[in-house]
Scaffold this motif. Structure first.
Motif, PDB file in Angstrom:
ATOM      1  N   GLY A   1       0.825  -1.130   0.069  1.00 37.64           N
ATOM      2  CA  GLY A   1      -0.225  -0.191  -0.095  1.00 37.64           C
ATOM      3  C   GLY A   1       0.753   1.369   0.079  1.00 37.64           C
ATOM      4  O   GLY A   1       0.504   2.322  -0.567  1.00 37.64           O
ATOM      5  N   PHE A   2       1.896   1.146   0.717  1.00 40.59           N
ATOM      6  CA  PHE A   2       2.824   2.426   0.788  1.00 40.59           C
ATOM      7  C   PHE A   2       3.416   2.745  -0.497  1.00 40.59           C
ATOM      8  O   PHE A   2       3.680   3.741  -1.052  1.00 40.59           O
TER       9      PHE A   2
ATOM     10  N   THR B   1      -0.873   9.900   4.678  1.00 41.67           N
ATOM     11  CA  THR B   1      -1.342   9.427   3.432  1.00 41.67           C
ATOM     12  C   THR B   1      -0.892   8.110   3.179  1.00 41.67           C
ATOM     13  O   THR B   1      -1.622   7.470   2.574  1.00 41.67           O
ATOM     14  N   LEU B   2       0.380   7.792   3.619  1.00 44.69           N
ATOM     15  CA  LEU B   2       0.820   6.393   3.616  1.00 44.69           C
ATOM     16  C   LEU B   2       0.082   5.324   4.306  1.00 44.69           C
ATOM     17  O   LEU B   2      -0.487   4.503   3.833  1.00 44.69           O
ATOM     18  N   LEU B   3      -0.355   5.580   5.556  1.00 43.08           N
ATOM     19  CA  LEU B   3      -1.214   4.930   6.507  1.00 43.08           C
ATOM     20  C   LEU B   3      -2.586   4.931   5.902  1.00 43.08           C
ATOM     21  O   LEU B   3      -3.235   3.792   5.966  1.00 43.08           O
ATOM     22  N   SER B   4      -3.279   5.933   5.217  1.00 41.90           N
ATOM     23  CA  SER B   4      -4.548   5.764   4.779  1.00 41.90           C
ATOM     24  C   SER B   4      -4.678   4.614   3.720  1.00 41.90           C
ATOM     25  O   SER B   4      -5.632   4.253   3.280  1.00 41.90           O
ATOM     26  N   VAL B   5      -3.545   4.646   2.744  1.00 42.23           N
ATOM     27  CA  VAL B   5      -3.394   3.441   1.800  1.00 42.23           C
ATOM     28  C   VAL B   5      -3.107   2.319   2.228  1.00 42.23           C
ATOM     29  O   VAL B   5      -3.495   1.211   2.180  1.00 42.23           O
TER      30      VAL B   5
ATOM     31  N   PRO C   1      -5.370   0.091   5.186  1.00 43.50           N
ATOM     32  CA  PRO C   1      -6.362  -0.838   4.857  1.00 43.50           C
ATOM     33  C   PRO C   1      -5.840  -1.938   4.043  1.00 43.50           C
ATOM     34  O   PRO C   1      -6.561  -2.967   3.928  1.00 43.50           O
ATOM     35  N   MET C   2      -5.014  -1.739   3.111  1.00 42.36           N
ATOM     36  CA  MET C   2      -4.525  -2.871   2.182  1.00 42.36           C
ATOM     37  C   MET C   2      -3.937  -3.921   3.031  1.00 42.36           C
ATOM     38  O   MET C   2      -4.251  -5.151   3.053  1.00 42.36           O
ATOM     39  N   GLY C   3      -3.273  -3.675   4.473  1.00 43.28           N
ATOM     40  CA  GLY C   3      -2.736  -4.652   5.127  1.00 43.28           C
ATOM     41  C   GLY C   3      -3.889  -5.182   5.903  1.00 43.28           C
ATOM     42  O   GLY C   3      -3.833  -6.580   6.180  1.00 43.28           O
ATOM     43  N   LEU C   4      -5.050  -4.407   6.366  1.00 40.30           N
ATOM     44  CA  LEU C   4      -6.090  -5.255   7.025  1.00 40.30           C
ATOM     45  C   LEU C   4      -6.895  -5.985   6.083  1.00 40.30           C
ATOM     46  O   LEU C   4      -7.426  -7.074   6.782  1.00 40.30           O
ATOM     47  N   GLN C   5      -6.959  -5.827   5.075  1.00 42.29           N
ATOM     48  CA  GLN C   5      -7.559  -6.746   4.100  1.00 42.29           C
ATOM     49  C   GLN C   5      -6.854  -8.002   4.055  1.00 42.29           C
ATOM     50  O   GLN C   5      -7.720  -9.051   4.298  1.00 42.29           O
TER      51      GLN C   5
ATOM     52  N   GLY D   1      -4.623  -0.427  -6.684  1.00 42.61           N
ATOM     53  CA  GLY D   1      -3.709   0.205  -7.581  1.00 42.61           C
ATOM     54  C   GLY D   1      -4.335   1.914  -7.892  1.00 42.61           C
ATOM     55  O   GLY D   1      -3.463   2.743  -7.806  1.00 42.61           O
ATOM     56  N   ALA D   2      -5.628   1.951  -7.970  1.00 39.45           N
ATOM     57  CA  ALA D   2      -6.393   3.083  -8.190  1.00 39.45           C
ATOM     58  C   ALA D   2      -6.448   3.984  -6.973  1.00 39.45           C
ATOM     59  O   ALA D   2      -7.073   5.014  -6.920  1.00 39.45           O
ATOM     60  N   GLY D   3      -5.831   3.350  -5.725  1.00 37.64           N
ATOM     61  CA  GLY D   3      -6.268   3.993  -4.484  1.00 37.64           C
ATOM     62  C   GLY D   3      -7.251   3.862  -3.862  1.00 37.64           C
ATOM     63  O   GLY D   3      -7.443   4.379  -2.589  1.00 37.64           O
ATOM     64  N   TYR D   4      -8.112   3.113  -4.017  1.00 41.03           N
ATOM     65  CA  TYR D   4      -9.493   2.548  -3.415  1.00 41.03           C
ATOM     66  C   TYR D   4      -9.156   1.296  -2.425  1.00 41.03           C
ATOM     67  O   TYR D   4      -9.939   0.537  -2.470  1.00 41.03           O
ATOM     68  N   THR D   5      -8.276   1.515  -1.521  1.00 39.59           N
ATOM     69  CA  THR D   5      -7.791   0.343  -0.867  1.00 39.59           C
ATOM     70  C   THR D   5      -8.833   0.026   0.200  1.00 39.59           C
ATOM     71  O   THR D   5      -9.216  -0.979   0.606  1.00 39.59           O
ATOM     72  N   LYS D   6      -9.562   1.277   0.736  1.00 37.48           N
ATOM     73  CA  LYS D   6     -10.726   1.017   1.771  1.00 37.48           C
ATOM     74  C   LYS D   6     -11.824   0.113   1.057  1.00 37.48           C
ATOM     75  O   LYS D   6     -12.320  -0.747   1.986  1.00 37.48           O
ATOM     76  N   LEU D   7     -11.996   0.458  -0.047  1.00 42.22           N
ATOM     77  CA  LEU D   7     -13.264  -0.308  -0.740  1.00 42.22           C
ATOM     78  C   LEU D   7     -12.716  -1.854  -1.007  1.00 42.22           C
ATOM     79  O   LEU D   7     -13.507  -2.611  -0.750  1.00 42.22           O
ATOM     80  N   ALA D   8     -11.417  -2.083  -1.431  1.00 43.94           N
ATOM     81  CA  ALA D   8     -10.808  -3.282  -1.653  1.00 43.94           C
ATOM     82  C   ALA D   8     -10.894  -4.220  -0.323  1.00 43.94           C
ATOM     83  O   ALA D   8     -10.985  -5.321  -0.435  1.00 43.94           O
TER      84      ALA D   8
END
Length: 451
Positions: A73-74, A237-241, A244-248, A382-389
């Motif tokens: 995510g970073f 910014t890094l943590l916001s992306v 969520p990717m790590g939590l997924q 990749g489009a930045g929608y990591t929370k949705l993923a």
């Protein structure tokens, strides 16, 4: 000097394929770590030792998946800034990612090492394998900083379009891992813990080599005045992306832990079969994972460059590659699962070999669903929608928990075999409409340019 590579122009299929091949090599080498550990342990120390290595596999995936997901995510904002040719912001993001990852590595390693025995008790680990399983888990968690920094470094380099360099270092480390496995287990007699030590040392060497090479050869990453300062906004910014990717990954792993706990309760033979089958399955999944990772970089760069139509073209081309590979693997595993099982299990353990083959036959029958999951999930990220993923991870978790609680008591190991495929299908039911939502949002937000 290695060349960074933009994926914002040219035909998508060759770009994605060329980028995926080095990733595939890297992923296959990474899985070779696990295969070598399990094969040497199973053949030299027996099926109980093999069960010790596999008894906590889903917990390791939970923790390492979170760390590695954050690292991936970073790299997404890095890829987007690279695609937009905003190199100063890109360097500042890279510098901050090292600082944030360092803090994360120390905290996660400390907490997980303390919790090892409690985790194994909660997972219903049989007493006969408890001591070895605890040793393997403790050493693996102690090596979290090495694993995390290798994945961060390789993710940043891939974000710049270079998927080859990390694979060469991983190749060296794989050979080192094999040698250290043999030394630690056969020469030094360190048993199961020796397998974990070999893997951690190999990953640490890979991380160091990757860092030295990147620092010397990638001029675009050379820091300028002010780039290394702490920037709270960039950290957010890094943590916001990344988080969520790590939590997924972690959410997905929670379901896997439930499934493995249910399998652990079935006994040592089932644990050994599950361990061997998971190693083989993860190796066979490498091309699908690599294709997904390529799509994350491809979509990140094209999102940053404002080319949403290229993202859609890339999805279609990646799907064609996925279908071809899924058909090929169906033939290979349906005809040869028992042969692969013998890499880990002595030939006289026919019952365990049969359980391993059954798991692989069921899994490969659903590789198309897994391929759709990988392509769409990574593209959305990749489009930045990591929370949705993250929603796909929640879907997988719910499916695995339901199988563990409702199906395993009724159908036993058959339900275990169907646990992952059911989870993949549930994730796809979420990801398909989610991607079309993201694509519509991208077209609204970005200036549309022709493919």
């Amino acid at each position: 000097m290695p060349a960074v590579k933009e994926m914002t122009s040219g035909r998508p299929l060759p770009l994605i394929l060329n980028f995926s091949v080095p990733l595939l090599l890297g992923n296959m080498l990474q899985q070779t770590y696990s295969i070598v550990d399990a094969a040497i342990v199973g053949q030299c120390l027996g099926i109980n030792a093999l069960a010790s290595v596999g008894a906590s596999g889903s917990v390791i995936f939970l923790i390492l998946g979170f760390c590695n997901g954050c690292c991936g995510g970073f790299a997404i904002p890095v890829a987007q800034k690279f695609g937009a040719r905003d190199y100063r912001s890109m360097r500042r993001l890279v510098a901050m990612s090292f600082k944030v990852s360092g803090i994360m590595a120390v905290l996660v390693a400390a907490v997980t090492c303390v919790l090892c025995p409690y985790i194994l008790h909660w997972m219903q680990t049989p007493e006969v394998i408890f001591s070895d399983a605890n040793a393997y888990l403790f050493v693996t968690f102690l090596g979290i900083p090495a694993t995390l920094f290798y994945n961060l470094l390789s993710s940043v380099i891939r974000a710049l379009g270079d998927s080859k360099t990390p694979s060469w270092f991983l190749l060296f480390s794989t050979v080192l891992n094999i040698v250290l496995d043999l030394v630690c287990i056969l020469v030094l007699g360190w048993g199961v813990a020796g397998a974990a030590i070999a893997t951690v040392v190999a990953q640490a060497v890979s991380a160091v080599l990757c860092y030295v090479y990147m620092k010397k050869k990638f001029a675009i990453l050379h820091m300028q005045e002010g780039d290394n300062r702490w920037h709270a906004g960039l950290a957010r910014t890094l943590l916001s992306v990344g988080v969520p990717m790590g939590l997924q990954y972690s959410i997905t792993a929670i379901g896997s832990i439930m499934l493995q706990s249910s399998n652990n309760a079935l006994g040592e033979n089932y644990i050994s079969a599950f361990t061997a089958a998971m190693r083989i399955k993860m190796f066979c999944m490498c091309p699908l994972d690599s294709l997904g990772m390529a799509m994350a970089t491809y979509c990140g760069q094209n999102f940053g460059a404002g080319h949403p139509h290229r993202i859609w073209a890339g999805i279609k081309d990646a799907s064609k590659l996925m279908l071809l590979y899924s058909a090929f693997m169906a033939v290979v595993l349906w005809s040869g699962a028992h042969i692969f099982a013998r890499l880990f299990i002595s030939s006289h353990e026919q019952v365990v070999i049969g359980y391993t083959s059954r798991f692989l036959h069921v899994s490969v029958s659903f590789f198309v669903a897994l391929g759709v999951l990988s392509i769409l999930r990574y593209s959305i990220q990749g489009a930045g929608y990591t929370k949705l993923a993250m929603g796909s991870g929640v879907s997988e978790m719910i499916a695995r928990v339901a199988v563990s609680v409702l199906a395993v008591p009724a159908w036993g190991y058959w339900a275990i075999c169907f646990g992952d495929p059911i989870a993949w299908c549930c994730a796809c039911l979420f990801l398909v409409p989610a991607f079309f939502y993201v694509y519509r949002q991208m077209k609204r937000r970005l200036q549309v340019q022709p493919v």
